[in-house]
Motif scaffolding. Structure first.
Motif, PDB file in Angstrom:
ATOM      1  N   THR A 166       0.832  -1.202   0.000  1.00 61.68           N
ATOM      2  CA  THR A 166       0.000   0.000   0.000  1.00 61.68           C
ATOM      3  C   THR A 166       0.866   1.252   0.000  1.00 61.68           C
ATOM      4  O   THR A 166       0.620   2.195  -0.770  1.00 61.68           O
ATOM      5  N   PHE A 167       1.894   1.288   0.841  1.00 60.33           N
ATOM      6  CA  PHE A 167       2.786   2.444   0.877  1.00 60.33           C
ATOM      7  C   PHE A 167       3.533   2.601  -0.448  1.00 60.33           C
ATOM      8  O   PHE A 167       3.714   3.717  -0.937  1.00 60.33           O
ATOM      9  N   TYR A 168       3.971   1.507  -1.042  1.00 56.81           N
ATOM     10  CA  TYR A 168       4.676   1.579  -2.323  1.00 56.81           C
ATOM     11  C   TYR A 168       3.765   2.106  -3.430  1.00 56.81           C
ATOM     12  O   TYR A 168       4.182   2.923  -4.249  1.00 56.81           O
ATOM     13  N   LEU A 169       2.513   1.641  -3.457  1.00 60.28           N
ATOM     14  CA  LEU A 169       1.583   2.126  -4.482  1.00 60.28           C
ATOM     15  C   LEU A 169       1.290   3.617  -4.324  1.00 60.28           C
ATOM     16  O   LEU A 169       1.218   4.353  -5.315  1.00 60.28           O
ATOM     17  N   LEU A 170       1.126   4.058  -3.080  1.00 52.79           N
ATOM     18  CA  LEU A 170       0.917   5.491  -2.853  1.00 52.79           C
ATOM     19  C   LEU A 170       2.153   6.299  -3.252  1.00 52.79           C
ATOM     20  O   LEU A 170       2.030   7.396  -3.810  1.00 52.79           O
TER      21      LEU A 170
END
Length: 132
Positions: free
Chosen positions: A40-44
């Motif tokens: 999730t952090f990588y996609l954001l």
């Protein structure tokens, strides 16, 4: 019928697909939760990096109307918006990289309300006499 297994802490029957025990709250699959949070952090971070690139390469009049800084007919490049989006992308990437699931210790358990109170768990030998 669903495949069930006993929880290592409370013995409650739990689905093989469950991430946590519904009875005692023990995390059964800590790696899966950590990977989901990290992804999730990588996609954001990727999203905000793309936003930063859009701000650097596009004039304010050509920006999509929902983006901050849109001004009809303007030739201005929003470098401050681009810098803010790039910094935010880097921070999100660092947070995603640093996410580490804390190992679960069956010897210690804390109250679910996060008050810091430590709970004692009864061992499997001290649950009382076996029924005949």
């Amino acid at each position: 019928m669903a495949k069930l297994k006993p929880c290592p802490d409370c013995g409650h029957q739990v689905s093989m697909k469950a991430y946590t025990c519904p009875s005692c709250g023990r995390v059964l699959k800590p790696g899966m939760i950590r990977r989901t949070i990290r992804a999730t952090f990588y996609l954001l971070a990727i999203f905000y990096a793309i936003v930063a690139i859009i701000y650097v390469t596009t004039q304010a009049g050509s920006l999509p109307t929902f983006m901050p800084g849109y001004a009809a007919g303007s030739a201005r490049i929003h470098s401050t918006h681009a810098l803010a989006a790039a910094i935010f992308a880097v921070v999100l990437f660092i947070i995603g990289w640093a996410v580490v699931a804390q190992p679960y210790s069956s010897a210690r358990s804390y109250c679910r309300c996060n008050c810091g109170m430590m709970l004692r768990r009864a061992s499997s030998q001290s649950r009382g006499p076996a029924s005949p």
